[in-house]
Write an enzyme that holds these catalytic residues in place. Sequence first.
Site, PDB file in Angstrom:
ATOM      1  CG  HIS A 129      -1.889  -0.618   1.124  1.00  0.00           C
ATOM      2  ND1 HIS A 129      -2.282  -1.893   2.151  1.00  0.00           N
ATOM      3  CD2 HIS A 129      -2.721  -1.693   0.356  1.00  0.00           C
ATOM      4  CE1 HIS A 129      -3.351  -2.694   2.184  1.00  0.00           C
ATOM      5  NE2 HIS A 129      -3.204  -2.585   0.645  1.00  0.00           N
ATOM      6  CD  GLU A 163      -0.495   0.403   4.509  1.00  0.00           C
ATOM      7  OE1 GLU A 163      -0.082  -0.661   4.710  1.00  0.00           O
ATOM      8  OE2 GLU A 163      -2.218   0.163   4.290  1.00  0.00           O
ATOM      9  CD  GLU A 170      -0.840  -3.426   9.258  1.00  0.00           C
ATOM     10  OE1 GLU A 170      -1.061  -2.133   9.217  1.00  0.00           O
ATOM     11  OE2 GLU A 170      -1.943  -4.277   8.537  1.00  0.00           O
TER      12      GLU A 170
END
Length: 727
Positions: free
Chosen positions: A353, A356, A584
């Site tokens: 992404h 990010e 994450e």
Amino acid sequence: MWGLLLALAAFAPAVEVDLGAPSTSVLGLATTKAPVPTPRGSPAQRSAGKEKGTSEQHVRIRVIKKKKIVTKKRKKLTHPRPPVTARPSVTTSPTGTLDLTEKQEPDCPPLGLESLRVSDNQLYASSSQSFGLGPHRGRLNIQSGLEDGDLFDGAWCAEQQDAEPWLQVDAGHLTRFSGIITQGRNSIWRYDWVTSYKVQFSNDSQTWWGSKNRSSGMDAVFPANSDPETPVLNLLPEPQVARFIRLLPQTWLQGGASCLRAEILACPVSDPNGPFPEVPVLGSSDSLDFRHHDYKAMRKLMKQVNEQCPNITRIYSIGRSHQGLKLYVMEMSDQPGEHELGEPEVRYVAGMHGNEALGRELLLLLMQFLCREFLRGDPRVTRLLTETRIHLLPSMNPDGYETAFRRGSELVGWAEGRWNHQGIDLNHNFADLNTPLWEAEDEGLVPDTVPNHHLPLPAYYTLPNATVAPETWAVIKWMQRIPFVLSANLHGGELVVSYPFDMTRTPWAARELTPTPDEAVFRWLSTVYAGTNRAMQDPDRRPCHSHDFSLYGSIINGADWHTVPGSMNDFSYLHTNCFEVTVELSCDKFPHENELPQEWENNKDALLTYLEQVRMGIAGVVRDKDTELGIADAVISVDGINHDVTTAWGGDYWRLLTPGDYMVTASAEGYHTVTRSCRVTFEEGPVPCNFRLTKTPKQRLRELLAAGAKVPPDLRRRLERLRGQKN
């Protein structure tokens, strides 16, 4: 228009802009605000601000120079704005309104509302509609849960009857405030945002002063948002040094509430004689390039690392993005460009992404660090590079990153740049191999008829009109070309490690625990990263958004969080030998540059320790007993685990396993199957578990016939008897 005005102002003592409305002074220029047309359509359309009509107005610019008047006239199209509701007790004066139409660039770095450096007890408000809409939820880019009214709503919202709402931030020490960034409320059910606000400051939270308009000297009224998600930056006319800052909403969307999310731009102020504690410095002892790198800067940095460490690095490209940018990989090993027998291949992938950005920078920092420490002779890094072949892909979606980079770390919002240039979410773009596997399992076809590993690509996925991004194809071919054993996919926006399966087994289930046969291994890998990540192990940290993953050790089964069909993790597990998790890295998807040193320190040991887990389990070579040559594509099965792996072209394999005793079977076409016991201990491995396979008589005969040899008479008679018995 402002460029034309400033150009005219350079040649004339006075410039007048006549819009047919009362004037507002901005930065020394007399301007006016046009009347806002009343939108048409349904209430839902009005509240969403989606009107498509335009209104026409005329802009007159009158330049006065030596009594000569020059009038120029042009048409300008404006889009109607949604109606706003003013605070009943406030009358907004046009002469106090800031009309900041020039592009503004952030001055100071963020104070840390989004990154959670500002704690909940530093946020206050005049009132809140509920705990879930309290001041602690007024953080830029914070995301709500699926349900409104729970403990995790998507903004601070004042009570409807609050006549003078405010949100207050305590910086904890003297701070130079320079700007504010705001958003509306994140919600799938409501539309709420503030359209204008004032700003006040204090050193003791009792006595307050306001930000003033430069030209009028009145309290400045800052334009805010026109939709819930787009961040809007306002720089203060004059930076203010104070400890406390307040945002006072003045107007908001009609029919909505006074709701906002914010970030404060602030520089620390040194005051050795003051009563306030010294500002903590975010830093790292490593001398690395801590900044955000666009495509050109990334390529330049990778080249510098390659030139500094030419004997352990190699740069190669696995393909191109939709817009033609190369997907560069940095390979790091003592023999770059070569697969050494028995040496496992591992990879890190970042930037799937594009918005990010932290993973991208961490991989650029990691390659610098490994190069530098190898040259220094660090034993840990030296062993890692001599026993492992590491591949670092810092930007899988370079097109999306360039979009986010142009917006900037604080203004990119939550989603801009997430998708590739075609609008494809790459983490949903891999082939769904889960469904055919589970259907075959339900029919009892696995593993005898349908394999439990290396599932082929579905026919529909390879059609010319299939919606498969070039970035996805590049990674798939990369996976097929190199026998990867271990991988991690670096994302942002949360603090958790998620592991496969990412897709729920029950069709249409939004979330459901869906473990793989290697649940124990994946939990081990996830716990290793989470357990060595400083931020994830901080006992005082608060949840990023709506899930408190710290209650579960900061790890979760991906499908039990939310279903992701077509994820790279699931595809990697079912199509190759590679075990992959998603990390994450941070609540903030695109942290400010000044936060990169701390983020590096949070993740440095975790990045190294995770790579070292490739030594966990068993490894060996499957050879032909007669020739001692390695057997490619031999299948390695472990009793009790319904997922096999295969050998590489040299016959070497790696099977990740947690400590325990296992019965392991090696099989290959044309060979007798061999089973042996292998014990995995807690000591650093991998445990050697080699196999020598003997060819079957049938295979020997095939090879003799293929070589043109004649069948001996006794063997020919025996074969004839066998055929007769069969008939």
